[in-house]
Design a protein around this motif. Sequence first.
Motif, PDB file in Angstrom:
ATOM      1  N   ARG A 142     -20.120 -12.411 -52.593  1.00 49.38           N
ATOM      2  CA  ARG A 142     -20.248 -12.315 -54.034  1.00 49.38           C
ATOM      3  C   ARG A 142     -21.758 -12.096 -54.595  1.00 49.38           C
ATOM      4  N   SER A 188     -24.238 -10.716 -53.592  1.00 50.53           N
ATOM      5  CA  SER A 188     -25.128 -10.918 -52.676  1.00 50.53           C
ATOM      6  C   SER A 188     -26.162  -9.775 -52.635  1.00 50.53           C
ATOM      7  N   ASP A 210     -20.424 -18.733 -46.984  1.00 45.74           N
ATOM      8  CA  ASP A 210     -20.649 -18.640 -48.190  1.00 45.74           C
ATOM      9  C   ASP A 210     -22.022 -18.123 -48.626  1.00 45.74           C
ATOM     10  N   SER A 235     -22.896 -16.327 -51.239  1.00 53.01           N
ATOM     11  CA  SER A 235     -22.766 -15.680 -52.729  1.00 53.01           C
ATOM     12  C   SER A 235     -23.851 -15.919 -53.400  1.00 53.01           C
ATOM     13  N   ASN A 295     -17.766 -14.800 -47.951  1.00 49.33           N
ATOM     14  CA  ASN A 295     -17.961 -14.436 -49.444  1.00 49.33           C
ATOM     15  C   ASN A 295     -19.440 -14.076 -49.655  1.00 49.33           C
TER      16      ASN A 295
END
Length: 701
Positions: free
Chosen positions: A606, A608, A579, A581, A604
Amino acid sequence: MRVLFLEMTARVLKNVLHRKMRRTMRRVRGLSQEPFKMVIIETFNLVLGNTNSQKSKLFWQYAQAEVNSKFFSSYTHQSGLTREELDPECYWRNLLPLSDLIERLTELTGVKLLPAALRQLRESAQLFEFVDSDVTSVNARPRFMDIIDFSEGMALSEMAQRKSGNERQRLLELACLKYELAAKLNPMNYRTCFQWGKAIIQQIGPEPEWRGSSSLGRLKEACEKLSMAAMLNPEKIDIVVLLADTVFVRGSVSLKLKNVSQAIELFKQSSTHYRSAMSLSQRSGREKSEEMFQKVMQRALELSEGGSSELNGASEMCDALCGVHPLEAPAWMLWATVLFRLAKVSGDLHSHRDFEQYSKQGAQKLYRAMCLADDIIQQVHRIALEMHTKAFVDKKLYLCASDVFAVVYEALFLPRRQEPILGTIPVAPPLPGMLSTSSDDRFYGKQQLHHLLGGLGAGNTESVSSCSTSSEDALTASGADSAVGFLRSKRVSLLLMWGQCLRDYALTRPLGAARNYMYAAAEKFQLAIDVKPTSFDPIISTALSKQGIAIIQLCDVLNGWEKLIHRFSELTKEIRRLDLSGCHIPGALLAWLPKAVPNLASLNLRASDSQEDALAAFALECPHLTSIDVSNTRIKESSIQTLVTRARNLEVLRCEGSDLAPRALHELASLPHLRELYMDRMETSHIRALCGVTWAAVEAG
């Protein structure tokens, strides 16, 4: 001051008048009131001084001497009169409001005056003279004889103790009637109110909850009588204890009848009364104080086994216990237990904020207990281990365990203070695109963290291992000093357990809250590394491994994480889910991180931010990817081509807010296992691209 002067004078003149009337009673043998009226008229006229001024002056000189004698303190050798009032030449008739003095005398002696005479007296007291018709009656004012009714009530209560059934109830009812009569005669007698309340409680019986709402009304009546007795004599410990017990029972009955708000309020009132009783018991000797302490402890234990309402009452009881007996470690331990149970209940019923608040408060009480006795540290450490074990079932307990490990660590390695500082969770620095958080709310600034690390001293040389069951056996077999010494030798282990609990609790929270706890966990692991650098490998293993699947929250603000993962890339091969994100991903990290996680299945990215093509880098090195989230992230067409070529097992792709071009969708349609695609904007060209139409046809529209 003139009001006091008037009252002092009126009471002395009352005694003078009573002596005259007693002499008249011995001289006159008959039932007529006329001789007494004449005495009253003569005395009142002497007070006014309008008929015989010389005799009135002599009367007032006598009254002056009597007042001075009655209100002279033999202890301080001072008179209650002023210098002016003590002057022998002072004529008191001119100092006092005569009409008010006469009215006060009539109240004290039971004399009834004609209304017209009273009116004229108020209008011109200096010229008024009493005559025979002005006094209408002389009424007797007997002393309160409530002792007779009170004694009869006591006798009936004593008889009731030797009876049972209906006869017992009848005797108690008669006793209550006698106490009521005694209270009417003298409402200021605390003994009457106390015995009346006791009789009502005896009528209710030992199990009031079976009587339902009727017993609740009787208990309320008993509380009123006992409250009056406690108000009249607040120093009587028996009254305060019985009042506290009665209010406690009333709260229990209210809870049985589902009146939760009233029960909570009554438990709070009973704890206040118990606090007063414990304070009074300390004046009665050590034995009485210990007895009262154990009684309130038992009450708190009874409530601590119940639900939310009982636990709130138990917390109030513990507050009273620790307030009066702040050096009793068992009281602090019980309070901590109650607060942790409240945390669990509030976590099930209310918000996480209430849960976290109760958890912190519970850890603070444990810290206070440890400051009182070193042998408590061993017990608290065992509590933390039990919480960590139970957290496998109830994930919220990871936070409670981390708070307890925090105070154990502080009690062992930091200077003692009134309240612990390690129970506070740091706030991670904000990431790009997220709301900023004030730096004042952070648990550690860099300067404080550096100071703390410098105060830890030289690193330990023992091998790193968690405090397992074998460690507990060693603690149990050793004494208090050796047990504390053993725990001090396990500094790295404590830090690891503390960090693990914070990390595992973070996995249960949303992203915003989870970042703070992961930041705190990283600090604890870093502390462990600084204490013993040779334990680097096991610490990283602990930080990354989680039952074969690791969830890593990488932030550029966590100094050292990139270095740790790069140095021990062998451990990262077990990572299945990553992750990133909301993170800024530097190019240096992308150069090796995708290669370090070849078995990655879920990515993940998201929101970034990276100067390099992060999606292409991971797609190139991670062929087992099945789920990717690139929402709100800039995506290049070359990234999609690499993704289609390398990540042939992709099943789920989330790209809301990423503005994919139709050509990119056309290429994604060739993925054999893609079954979920999430977008927030769809045009006709996008649909045609996904439906297998040739790209030339899509361009042609």
